[in-house]
Scaffold this motif. Structure first.
Motif, PDB file in Angstrom:
ATOM      1  N   ALA A 103       0.847  -1.203   0.000  1.00  5.25           N
ATOM      2  CA  ALA A 103       0.000   0.000   0.000  1.00  5.25           C
ATOM      3  C   ALA A 103       0.873   1.240   0.000  1.00  5.25           C
ATOM      4  O   ALA A 103       1.535   1.544   0.996  1.00  5.25           O
ATOM      5  CB  ALA A 103      -0.904  -0.009   1.231  1.00  5.25           C
ATOM      6  N   SER A 104       0.897   1.941  -1.104  1.00  5.41           N
ATOM      7  CA  SER A 104       1.769   3.113  -1.197  1.00  5.41           C
ATOM      8  C   SER A 104       1.378   3.987  -2.377  1.00  5.41           C
ATOM      9  O   SER A 104       0.966   3.476  -3.427  1.00  5.41           O
ATOM     10  CB  SER A 104       3.215   2.633  -1.357  1.00  5.41           C
ATOM     11  OG  SER A 104       4.078   3.715  -1.522  1.00  5.41           O
ATOM     12  N   GLY A 105       1.505   5.274  -2.213  1.00  2.93           N
ATOM     13  CA  GLY A 105       1.307   6.207  -3.315  1.00  2.93           C
ATOM     14  C   GLY A 105      -0.135   6.316  -3.788  1.00  2.93           C
ATOM     15  O   GLY A 105      -1.079   6.096  -3.017  1.00  2.93           O
ATOM     16  N   ARG A 106      -0.303   6.625  -5.080  1.00  5.06           N
ATOM     17  CA  ARG A 106      -1.638   6.803  -5.652  1.00  5.06           C
ATOM     18  C   ARG A 106      -2.346   5.445  -5.698  1.00  5.06           C
ATOM     19  O   ARG A 106      -1.817   4.497  -6.290  1.00  5.06           O
ATOM     20  CB  ARG A 106      -1.506   7.359  -7.074  1.00  5.06           C
ATOM     21  CG  ARG A 106      -2.837   7.656  -7.762  1.00  5.06           C
ATOM     22  CD  ARG A 106      -2.612   7.902  -9.254  1.00  5.06           C
ATOM     23  NE  ARG A 106      -1.672   8.967  -9.502  1.00  5.06           N
ATOM     24  CZ  ARG A 106      -1.995  10.246  -9.718  1.00  5.06           C
ATOM     25  NH1 ARG A 106      -3.257  10.592  -9.764  1.00  5.06           N
ATOM     26  NH2 ARG A 106      -1.069  11.147  -9.928  1.00  5.06           N
ATOM     27  N   LEU A 151      -2.851  13.623  -0.891  1.00  2.55           N
ATOM     28  CA  LEU A 151      -2.124  12.496  -0.290  1.00  2.55           C
ATOM     29  C   LEU A 151      -2.895  11.977   0.928  1.00  2.55           C
ATOM     30  O   LEU A 151      -2.942  10.769   1.179  1.00  2.55           O
ATOM     31  CB  LEU A 151      -0.713  12.920   0.117  1.00  2.55           C
ATOM     32  CG  LEU A 151       0.217  13.388  -1.016  1.00  2.55           C
ATOM     33  CD1 LEU A 151       1.574  13.810  -0.456  1.00  2.55           C
ATOM     34  CD2 LEU A 151       0.414  12.291  -2.053  1.00  2.55           C
ATOM     35  N   TRP A 159      -5.631   9.876  -0.356  1.00  3.91           N
ATOM     36  CA  TRP A 159      -5.136   8.551  -0.767  1.00  3.91           C
ATOM     37  C   TRP A 159      -4.883   7.669   0.445  1.00  3.91           C
ATOM     38  O   TRP A 159      -5.103   6.461   0.407  1.00  3.91           O
ATOM     39  CB  TRP A 159      -3.857   8.714  -1.606  1.00  3.91           C
ATOM     40  CG  TRP A 159      -4.113   9.353  -2.936  1.00  3.91           C
ATOM     41  CD1 TRP A 159      -5.320   9.592  -3.525  1.00  3.91           C
ATOM     42  CD2 TRP A 159      -3.127   9.842  -3.859  1.00  3.91           C
ATOM     43  NE1 TRP A 159      -5.161  10.196  -4.737  1.00  3.91           N
ATOM     44  CE2 TRP A 159      -3.824  10.363  -4.983  1.00  3.91           C
ATOM     45  CE3 TRP A 159      -1.735   9.893  -3.856  1.00  3.91           C
ATOM     46  CZ2 TRP A 159      -3.160  10.915  -6.083  1.00  3.91           C
ATOM     47  CZ3 TRP A 159      -1.083  10.448  -4.950  1.00  3.91           C
ATOM     48  CH2 TRP A 159      -1.785  10.950  -6.046  1.00  3.91           C
ATOM     49  N   GLU A 160      -4.403   8.305   1.481  1.00  2.00           N
ATOM     50  CA  GLU A 160      -4.203   7.563   2.739  1.00  2.00           C
ATOM     51  C   GLU A 160      -5.540   6.968   3.208  1.00  2.00           C
ATOM     52  O   GLU A 160      -5.615   5.807   3.602  1.00  2.00           O
ATOM     53  CB  GLU A 160      -3.674   8.562   3.780  1.00  2.00           C
ATOM     54  CG  GLU A 160      -3.412   7.997   5.150  1.00  2.00           C
ATOM     55  CD  GLU A 160      -2.025   7.425   5.278  1.00  2.00           C
ATOM     56  OE1 GLU A 160      -1.206   7.601   4.364  1.00  2.00           O
ATOM     57  OE2 GLU A 160      -1.781   6.761   6.282  1.00  2.00           O
ATOM     58  N   TRP A 219      -6.446   3.976   0.936  1.00  2.00           N
ATOM     59  CA  TRP A 219      -5.719   2.732   1.239  1.00  2.00           C
ATOM     60  C   TRP A 219      -6.193   2.130   2.558  1.00  2.00           C
ATOM     61  O   TRP A 219      -6.337   0.924   2.693  1.00  2.00           O
ATOM     62  CB  TRP A 219      -4.209   3.012   1.337  1.00  2.00           C
ATOM     63  CG  TRP A 219      -3.471   3.046   0.037  1.00  2.00           C
ATOM     64  CD1 TRP A 219      -2.850   4.125  -0.516  1.00  2.00           C
ATOM     65  CD2 TRP A 219      -3.239   1.960  -0.880  1.00  2.00           C
ATOM     66  NE1 TRP A 219      -2.266   3.784  -1.709  1.00  2.00           N
ATOM     67  CE2 TRP A 219      -2.478   2.464  -1.949  1.00  2.00           C
ATOM     68  CE3 TRP A 219      -3.608   0.621  -0.893  1.00  2.00           C
ATOM     69  CZ2 TRP A 219      -2.071   1.660  -3.020  1.00  2.00           C
ATOM     70  CZ3 TRP A 219      -3.201  -0.173  -1.957  1.00  2.00           C
ATOM     71  CH2 TRP A 219      -2.453   0.347  -3.004  1.00  2.00           C
TER      72      TRP A 219
END
Lengths: 499, 456
Positions: free
Chosen positions: A25-28, A332, A335-336, A339
């Motif tokens: 789980a990372s980024g876009r 961001l 997005w967090e 996720w």
């Protein structure tokens, strides 16, 4: 909604590897959000309201007064209606005498209920006079409350969700994920009800966008297959149910409407673009499509002079640098949330039971007993003791993850392979007999829904900080906070202090 | 309190003293610089001491002092409160402000009078509101800081454990004091950049507020590097992990050089000790690393994806019981070892295997941050054929990641550290290779199945 936006060619669902936690789980996120009904309402109101919702964590665009007060009062109204109806159904409260005496006994019940919820007497009296009394009077006059019997099938605060809600598009359908909560489902009267404290005695028209809200909730309910519904609801045709919006003063019946379908496709297009689109200029398009201007503010929207057209202060001077630094953070933080929280909803609804158990997303339990506001559950095929480290969880004592009564709970203790949860919400006010009636003979899943409200709080607080300032330099020099910002983002020297 | 404060102030080293002076200096220097003290303090170097003593002095030297002491987690905030209580602060001097839900955890504790809970100001009586206005030091989490700023108009803001605080949280906290009539009198950051990091899926949100500021400006923080907490053998393990994290080693203060359970006043009844645990419990082996590969079974998964390894849990519980039944303090009270794990599920399972008096000492590593204990047992819980260790492994390049949990856990121990993990699973991951290779004085042993009641 008047903004032109083309329906998406397809909704971007998480791939299998993502669903199964096989992707770091990372980024876009490689998937679009799992929207709520509130997101769609905001999109329908104005793309800027949706932008504030997703990017700035401010979701209550339609609340113009003090948010906390409105929310507290609204919750009390909802909870009391549920409490009253269930008390009548369970025989805990009996309507005796003529209507004035029934009204008086309900008033006493309300005052003690509201005080048990932490309301001061003066505020309880206000809420009774403004919202509860007009509603109760109407429901006594039309005999609705008197018609409730122990056989009445009424359910409150039912969470509904489906990753694939179909909406007609040209000759076919487009599927989107959607989740929400229905204030009341009345199987006996065959209707679903959305309640609001907005709307006065003189209002002949419906509270803004409440029709769209209940229509969306109805669409979710209609989209669920029999196996997604509680056992006893399998044969029910929700398509035939009436949609009702209740204000304290009036009831409005809502009908299916093609405009809602069009609005929905546009809303999803905005949600997708604001959240994950890589196309530059999306945010500019949002503001180009704003539904109001300072000289002509939207009458129903709570944003205009707080969030959309705030006062601009000349100090701090480094405001452009602050803006430039903060701007990427908002997305961001979204997005967090995607996720952490949205993916969890996709997993819960798109993976099969075995996979959910293997990934530790749910544990299955049987309801052993309910006493006051505590529920004892037997863990099936797991180690109850490993749950002792958790403080909060969610349990569905009735229904499924698609359609059921979701209750927040706190883990109190374990007994052999059983766990005891302290429930919150309105259910604790219901008698034991009632909940046992509610509990079907299927496993009750216990989950730990990842909290994302903190990220939303950070988004909104950052947004507020961006707007602070002082009108003149002398004032700005005196305010340490402005000077701290000048020293981090601007030209003022920053030091650690004495050596 | 004044005598104790003076005594503690006299004991400080030079860097600690300078840190306190700069915290008390105020934000507006005569030379036009903004003073923002950032104090970097690795484990045991006294950064919380610096924060607490600076606060105590600030309180003493100002007529109407207001201090907002903010931490990232409730655990860290509770630890800060304990530090104030240890220094003799009363509930009139310091209050921990929490929400009503959280208060349920404290209402029966012996320090419950140091807590005040509310969700909405309207719930507070006038007397409670007066109390919040008149108490000089209010402690809260950053997320809960609104509850403090509703009552403090010009606080000195101290943020502890800044390694966990991303810039987004820092600036969103500042937005709560944005009203023009509110003017904080100073700002301070305390923490260790290598301890528990910002938890996020977004690489650009990962640098903590200290790193964020230092990367933007020409800035040199206060650095504390003399540790007072750990026996040198334990510090050696901690330095191995610090090396893996690519940072400088700690020096041990003379007062900690001979710190064993015996020197801390515990006596060991060797004859009562189960034979298989004698070497593990021996006070002359401050650092013991146990390979749990021989224990049967693999890790399992619980709610939320948390892991547990039943046989390692059993062994950790047995060792904990052995400590408490063979070590006694000067008053004859048993030693209560602290059992840590990165996984809640493992903690839950170990607790269920412990007698009542030891259960409270079994906590997650997050809960242990900021604390120190005479004796620590760590169970890492992972054992799988694929050698997956999840967040305990390295993240991206230059990323401290959640693996800092290992570093934090090891550095909680003062005199005795027992580490349990499956070598076959953890070998090949840099932190654990360094731990095994560079802890020259560690006693490294293999766990036997019979230790948890299994026999071939």
């Amino acid at each position: 909604m008047t903004v032109e936006r083309h329906p998406l060619p397809r909704w971007r669902y998480p791939r299998n590897e993502v669903l199964r936690n096989q992707v770091f789980a990372s980024g876009r996120p490689p998937f679009a959000p799992f929207p709520t009904v509130t997101n769609l309402i905001n999109a329908n109101l104005c793309p800027v309201a949706l932008y504030h919702d997703l990017i700035h964590g401010i979701e209550n665009a339609l609340v113009r007064d003090d948010l906390r007060t409105v929310k507290r009062r609204g919750e009390l109204f909802h909870n009391f209606v549920a409490y009253l109806k269930l008390s009548i159904k369970n025989g805990d409260f009996e309507l005796r005498g003529d209507i004035p005496s029934q009204l008086s006994s309900i008033q006493n019940m309300f005052l003690s209920f509201s005080q048990s919820q932490g309301f001061q007497i003066y505020e309880s009296n206000d809420i009774w006079r403004l919202y509860v009394r007009p509603w109760v009077e109407r429901k006594l006059d039309n005999g609705e409350l008197q018609s409730i019997t122990s056989d009445s099938q009424i359910f409150f605060e039912i969470s509904v969700a489906n990753p694939h809600v179909p909406f007609p598009l040209e000759n076919g359908v487009r599927n989107y994920p959607l989740r929400g909560r229905i204030d009341e489902i009345d199987l006996t009267q065959r209707r679903i009800i959305e309640r609001t404290i907005r709307g006065g005695q003189e209002d002949s028209s419906l509270t803004f966008l409440k029709d769209y809200q209940i229509w969306l909730l109805w669409k979710i309910l209609c989209s669920l297959r029999a196996e997604h519904l509680p056992n006893e609801w399998g044969g029910i045709r929700f398509e035939d149910f009436e949609m009702v919006v209740e204000t304290p003063h009036q009831d409005f019946v809502i009908f299916d409407n093609q405009d809602f379908v069009n609005d929905t496709h546009w809303a999803y297009a905005w949600i997708n673009d604001i959240s994950i689109s890589e196309v530059p200029g999306v945010f500019s398009e949002v503001f180009e499509n704003a539904q109001c201007a300072p000289e002509n503010p939207h009458t129903e929207c709570g944003h205009p002079f707080i969030n959309c057209f705030p006062r601009r202060y000349p100090f701090p001077r480094c405001r452009p640098e602050i803006r430039q630094t903060f701007q990427p953070w908002y997305r961001l933080l979204l997005w967090e949330q995607m996720w952490k929280g949205h993916l969890w909803h996709y997993q819960l609804l798109m993976l099969d039971r075995k996979e959910l158990l293997n990934l530790g997303i749910i544990v299955e339990t049987n309801v052993v007993s309910v006493q006051d506001n505590q529920i004892e559950l037997e863990i099936m095929g797991g180690e109850a003791n490993t749950l002792r480290g958790y403080e909060y969880c969610t349990v569905i004592p009735y229904g499924t993850v698609f359609c059921g009564l979701k209750l927040d709970a706190r883990l109190v203790s374990t007994r052999k392979n059983n766990i005891v949860l302290q429930l919150s919400g309105i259910l604790p006010t219901i008698s034991q007999e009632a909940i046992l009636l509610l509990s079907p003979d299927i496993p009750a899943p216990v989950m730990k829904e990842p909290p994302i409200f903190l990220e939303k709080q950070i988004q909104s607080a950052l947004f507020r900080l961006k707007h602070i300032g002082a009108q003149n330099e002398e004032r700005a020099q005196r305010r340490s906070l402005l000077q701290l910002l000048e020293s981090i983002f601007g030209t003022r020297a920053l030091r650690r202090g004495r050596r | 309190m004044n005598n104790e404060l003076q005594r503690r102030l006299r004991m400080l080293n030079q860097e600690q003293r300078e840190s306190i002076e700069s915290i008390l200096e105020g934000w507006d220097s005569p030379r036009g610089e903004f003073i923002l003290p950032i104090v970097e303090g690795p484990p045991g170097t006294g950064k919380t001491t610096v924060g607490v003593l600076a606060t105590a002095r600030y309180r003493k030297e100002n007529r109407k002092p207001q201090v907002a002491y903010l931490c990232h987690t409730h655990y860290a905030a509770d630890r800060a409160l304990e530090a104030f209580i240890e220094l003799g602060f009363s509930p009139e001097d310091v209050l921990r402000v929490v929400d009503r839900g959280r208060y349920l955890m404290y209402k029966d504790s012996s320090y419950s009078n140091y807590y005040i809970a509310y969700n909405d100001v309207s719930e507070l009586t006038p007397q409670q509101q007066r109390r919040l206005r008149s108490t000089p030091i209010l402690i809260a989490t950053l997320h809960g800081s609104t509850r403090v700023f509703k009552f403090q108009t010009r606080p000195l803001i101290l943020i502890d454990e800044f390694s966990q605080v991303p810039p987004t949280l820092f600036f969103s906290t500042l937005s709560k004091v944005r009203q023009s009539s509110y003017n904080p009198s100073g700002y301070t950051l305390l923490g260790d950049p290598n301890q528990l990091p910002v938890i996020t899926t977004q690489q650009f949100l990962r640098p903590n507020i200290g790193i964020f500021i230092m990367s933007r400006r020409d800035y040199e923080p206060h650095q504390l590097n003399l540790q007072y907490r750990m026996h040198p053998d334990i510090c050696q393990a901690v330095n191995a992990l610090r090396e893996a994290l690519r940072t400088y080693p700690l020096e041990t203060h003379q007062s900690a050089r001979n710190k064993t359970l015996t020197s801390l006043g515990y006596s060991w009844i060797r004859s009562s000790c189960p034979e298989e645990f004698v070497d593990i419990l021996d006070p002359n082996n401050p650092l013991v690393i146990i390979n749990t590969d021989n224990l049967k079974g693999w890790e399992e998964i619980s709610l939320g994806g948390s892991k547990y390894f039943p046989n390692e849990a059993r062994l950790a519980a047995r060792i904990a019981v052995a400590f408490s039944s063979t070590y006694f303090d000067r008053n004859g009270q048993p030693l209560l070892p602290t059992i840590l794990s990165p996984y809640s599920a493992q903690i839950g399972l170990i607790r269920s295997l412990l007698p009542q008096n030891l259960q409270g000492n079994c906590i997650t590593i997050y809960q242990a941050q900021g604390r120190e204990y005479p004796c620590v047992i760590i169970s890492f819980a992972r054992k799988n054929p694929d050698r997956r260790i999840g967040f305990l492994g390295e993240g991206g390049v230059g990323d401290v990641g959640m693996r800092a949990q290992t570093y934090v856990a090891c550095s909680r121990a003062m005199a005795k550290l027992v580490v349990l993990f499956s070598f076959s699973t953890f070998r090949g991951h840099r932190d654990y290779d360094y731990l095994l290779e560079r802890s020259k004085n560690a006693l490294i042993i293999e766990a036997e199945p019979s230790w948890v009641g299994e026999h071939d």
